[in-house]
Design a protein around this motif. Structure first.
Motif, mmCIF file in Angstrom:
data_model
loop_
_atom_site.group_PDB
_atom_site.id
_atom_site.type_symbol
_atom_site.label_atom_id
_atom_site.label_comp_id
_atom_site.label_asym_id
_atom_site.label_seq_id
_atom_site.Cartn_x
_atom_site.Cartn_y
_atom_site.Cartn_z
ATOM 1 N N CYS A 88 18.326 -38.587 -30.123
ATOM 2 C CA CYS A 88 19.359 -38.825 -31.135
ATOM 3 C C CYS A 88 19.159 -37.856 -32.298
ATOM 4 C CB CYS A 88 19.291 -40.259 -31.645
ATOM 5 S SG CYS A 88 19.664 -41.506 -30.401
ATOM 6 N N PRO A 89 19.825 -36.714 -32.266
ATOM 7 C CA PRO A 89 19.706 -35.793 -33.396
ATOM 8 C C PRO A 89 20.385 -36.360 -34.639
ATOM 9 C CG PRO A 89 20.546 -34.689 -31.426
ATOM 10 C CD PRO A 89 20.637 -36.149 -31.186
ATOM 11 N N GLY A 90 19.867 -35.941 -35.784
ATOM 12 C CA GLY A 90 20.553 -36.210 -37.033
ATOM 13 C C GLY A 90 21.525 -35.094 -37.339
ATOM 14 N N TYR A 91 21.538 -34.645 -38.570
ATOM 15 C CA TYR A 91 22.491 -33.621 -39.000
ATOM 16 C C TYR A 91 21.840 -32.256 -38.792
ATOM 17 C CZ TYR A 91 24.617 -37.795 -40.724
ATOM 18 O OH TYR A 91 25.165 -39.055 -40.786
ATOM 19 N N ILE A 92 22.325 -31.569 -37.775
ATOM 20 C CA ILE A 92 21.704 -30.332 -37.288
ATOM 21 C C ILE A 92 22.655 -29.160 -37.547
ATOM 22 C CG2 ILE A 92 20.591 -29.212 -35.328
ATOM 23 C CD1 ILE A 92 19.306 -31.905 -36.191
ATOM 24 N N ASP A 93 22.099 -28.048 -37.944
ATOM 25 C CA ASP A 93 22.884 -26.855 -38.264
ATOM 26 C C ASP A 93 23.352 -26.194 -36.974
ATOM 27 O OD1 ASP A 93 24.079 -24.731 -39.503
ATOM 28 O OD2 ASP A 93 22.228 -23.827 -40.259
ATOM 29 N N THR A 94 24.516 -26.627 -36.504
ATOM 30 C CA THR A 94 25.077 -26.129 -35.254
ATOM 31 C C THR A 94 26.546 -25.758 -35.453
ATOM 32 O OG1 THR A 94 25.821 -28.332 -34.551
ATOM 33 C CG2 THR A 94 23.581 -27.651 -33.897
ATOM 34 N N PRO A 95 27.103 -24.979 -34.526
ATOM 35 C CA PRO A 95 28.540 -24.699 -34.594
ATOM 36 C C PRO A 95 29.383 -25.973 -34.572
ATOM 37 C CG PRO A 95 27.472 -23.176 -33.096
ATOM 38 C CD PRO A 95 26.430 -24.190 -33.468
ATOM 39 N N THR A 115 10.529 -43.954 -20.294
ATOM 40 C CA THR A 115 11.866 -43.973 -19.697
ATOM 41 C C THR A 115 12.673 -45.079 -20.362
ATOM 42 O OG1 THR A 115 13.085 -43.818 -17.604
ATOM 43 C CG2 THR A 115 11.443 -45.584 -17.783
ATOM 44 N N GLY A 116 13.984 -44.882 -20.392
ATOM 45 C CA GLY A 116 14.864 -45.839 -21.036
ATOM 46 C C GLY A 116 14.765 -45.831 -22.549
ATOM 47 N N ALA A 117 14.204 -44.774 -23.106
ATOM 48 C CA ALA A 117 13.953 -44.710 -24.545
ATOM 49 C C ALA A 117 14.895 -43.712 -25.217
ATOM 50 C CB ALA A 117 12.507 -44.302 -24.812
ATOM 51 N N HIS A 118 15.039 -43.851 -26.518
ATOM 52 C CA HIS A 118 15.726 -42.823 -27.299
ATOM 53 C C HIS A 118 14.824 -42.406 -28.451
ATOM 54 C CE1 HIS A 118 17.119 -46.536 -29.399
ATOM 55 N NE2 HIS A 118 17.041 -45.781 -30.487
ATOM 56 N N LEU A 119 14.724 -41.113 -28.633
ATOM 57 C CA LEU A 119 13.881 -40.530 -29.657
ATOM 58 C C LEU A 119 14.778 -40.005 -30.780
ATOM 59 C CD1 LEU A 119 11.155 -39.541 -30.725
ATOM 60 C CD2 LEU A 119 11.380 -37.532 -29.244
ATOM 61 N N VAL A 120 14.612 -40.559 -31.972
ATOM 62 C CA VAL A 120 15.418 -40.154 -33.125
ATOM 63 C C VAL A 120 14.758 -38.960 -33.802
ATOM 64 C CG1 VAL A 120 16.379 -40.871 -35.341
ATOM 65 C CG2 VAL A 120 16.245 -42.508 -33.449
ATOM 66 N N VAL A 121 15.506 -37.883 -33.938
ATOM 67 C CA VAL A 121 15.000 -36.658 -34.585
ATOM 68 C C VAL A 121 16.012 -36.306 -35.678
ATOM 69 C CG1 VAL A 121 14.185 -34.309 -34.231
ATOM 70 C CG2 VAL A 121 14.056 -35.953 -32.353
ATOM 71 N N ASP A 122 15.836 -36.947 -36.825
ATOM 72 C CA ASP A 122 16.853 -36.832 -37.872
ATOM 73 C C ASP A 122 16.279 -36.575 -39.258
ATOM 74 O OD1 ASP A 122 15.710 -39.260 -38.491
ATOM 75 O OD2 ASP A 122 17.591 -40.370 -38.630
ATOM 76 N N GLY A 123 15.018 -36.164 -39.344
ATOM 77 C CA GLY A 123 14.431 -35.897 -40.646
ATOM 78 C C GLY A 123 14.388 -37.127 -41.541
#
Length: 248
Positions: free
Chosen positions: A179-186, A233-241
Motif C-alpha cells: 500500500c503506497p502512500g503519496y509517491i512522486d509518480t506520473p 502471505t495474505g498481508a499488506h505492507l504500508v509504505v507511506d512515510g
C-alpha cells in the motif's frame, strides 16, 4: 531470491518501472507489460543493463484475450514465470455525484479485475516453480477514504480482499500487497494536474514532509517477492512515510 521470471504490469513508468528494475538488480528475469509498448521496451532495456534477462511486451491488461499470447512471449523470453507484480493502475478524480458507468468500469478493470484474471491465467506457470509469489500494488486509499476518487478507493480496497482470498486458496504460492502512500509518480502528477497546492498537501501528509520515491515502494515489493518473505502471505505492507499512522 528465486531465479524464475517475473511479470510486472504497468512497468513502463512509475512504481511498475521501479519494481522491474529492483528485481533486475538481483538478476531476476523480468517481463515488463504495458499498453505503452515503447515505455515497456525502454524499461526492459534499463533492466538489461543490470545483466538481467528482460523483455517488454505491449499488452492492455483489461484485454483478457491478449493474455495467452503475452504469456507465451514472456515464457519464451524468460524461460519461466514464477512471479507477478500487478502495478498497472489508473485513477479518475471524479466524486460519486459525477461518476459514470464507463469511468467506474475503466478504473476497476485495470486495478482489480485484471489482477484476478491475470493470476488465473498464470496459475499453471506459477504452480510449476518453488517460491512463486504475487504482489499487487494497492494504496493507502484502500485503507482510508478520499472523497474525489471513489472508484480508485474501491478498487484498491478490493485488491486487499482479493489478496487475502488468493492467499487462502493458492499456497504454496504466496500472495501479498503493498500500500503506497503519496509517491512522486506520473499518476499522482496527472491526477492533480501538477497543482502545487495539492502536491504540498500530499507532502505534508507524511511526518517526513516529502513524497515517497518509486524506488522505496520497489524495495518493499522485492522483499515480498523474495525467499526472505517465505512465511508472509495474505498481508499488506504500508509504505507511506507514516501518513496513515498520524493525525495531520
Amino acid at each position: 531470491m528465486p531465479d524464475t521470471g517475473v511479470i510486472v504490469t504497468g512497468g513502463a513508468s512509475g512504481i511498475g518501472r521501479a519494481c522491474a528494475l529492483a528485481l533486475a538488480e538481483t538478476g531476476r528475469p523480468v517481463a515488463i507489460w504495458d499498453r505503452d509498448g515503447a515505455g515497456a521496451r525502454e524499461t526492459a532495456s534499463f533492466a538489461a543493463t543490470n545483466g538481467a534477462t528482460s523483455v517488454g511486451v505491449t499488452v492492455d491488461v483489461t484485454d483478457t484475450s491478449a493474455f495467452a499470447a503475452a504469456i507465451a512471449t514472456t515464457r519464451e523470453a524468460l524461460g519461466s514465470i514464477g512471479g507477478l507484480v500487478h502495478a498497472a493502475g489508473v485513477v479518475a478524480p471524479t466524486a460519486v455525484g459525477n461518476l459514470t458507468e464507463p469511468l467506474w468500469d475503466a478504473v476497476l478493470n485495470v486495478n482489480l479485475r485484471a489482477h484476478a484474471l491475470l493470476t488465473k491465467a498464470l496459475l499453471a506457470d506459477l504452480r510449476q516453480h518453488e517460491g512463486s509469489a504475487i504482489v499487487g500494488i494497492s494504496s493507502v486509499e484502500g485503507l482510508v477514504g478520499q472523497a474525489f476518487i471513489p472508484a480508485y478507493c474501491s478498487s484498491k480496497a478490493g485488491l486487499l480482499g482479493l489478496t487475502r482470498s488468493m492467499a487462502h486458496e493458492l499456497p504454496p504460492i504466496r500472495v501479498n500487497a503493498v500500500c503506497p502512500g503519496y509517491i512522486d509518480t506520473p499518476m499522482l502528477n496527472g491526477a492533480t494536474g501538477g497543482d502545487p497546492g495539492f502536491m504540498e498537501a500530499f507532502r505534508k501528509k507524511s511526518p517526513f514532509g516529502r513524497l515517497g520515491r518509486p524506488e522505496e515502494i520497489a524495495t518493499a515489493v522485492r522483499f515480498l517477492m523474495s525467499d526472505e518473505a517465505s512465511f508472509i502471505t495474505g498481508a499488506h505492507l504500508v509504505v507511506d512515510g507514516g501518513a496513515t499512522a498520524v493525525d495531520r
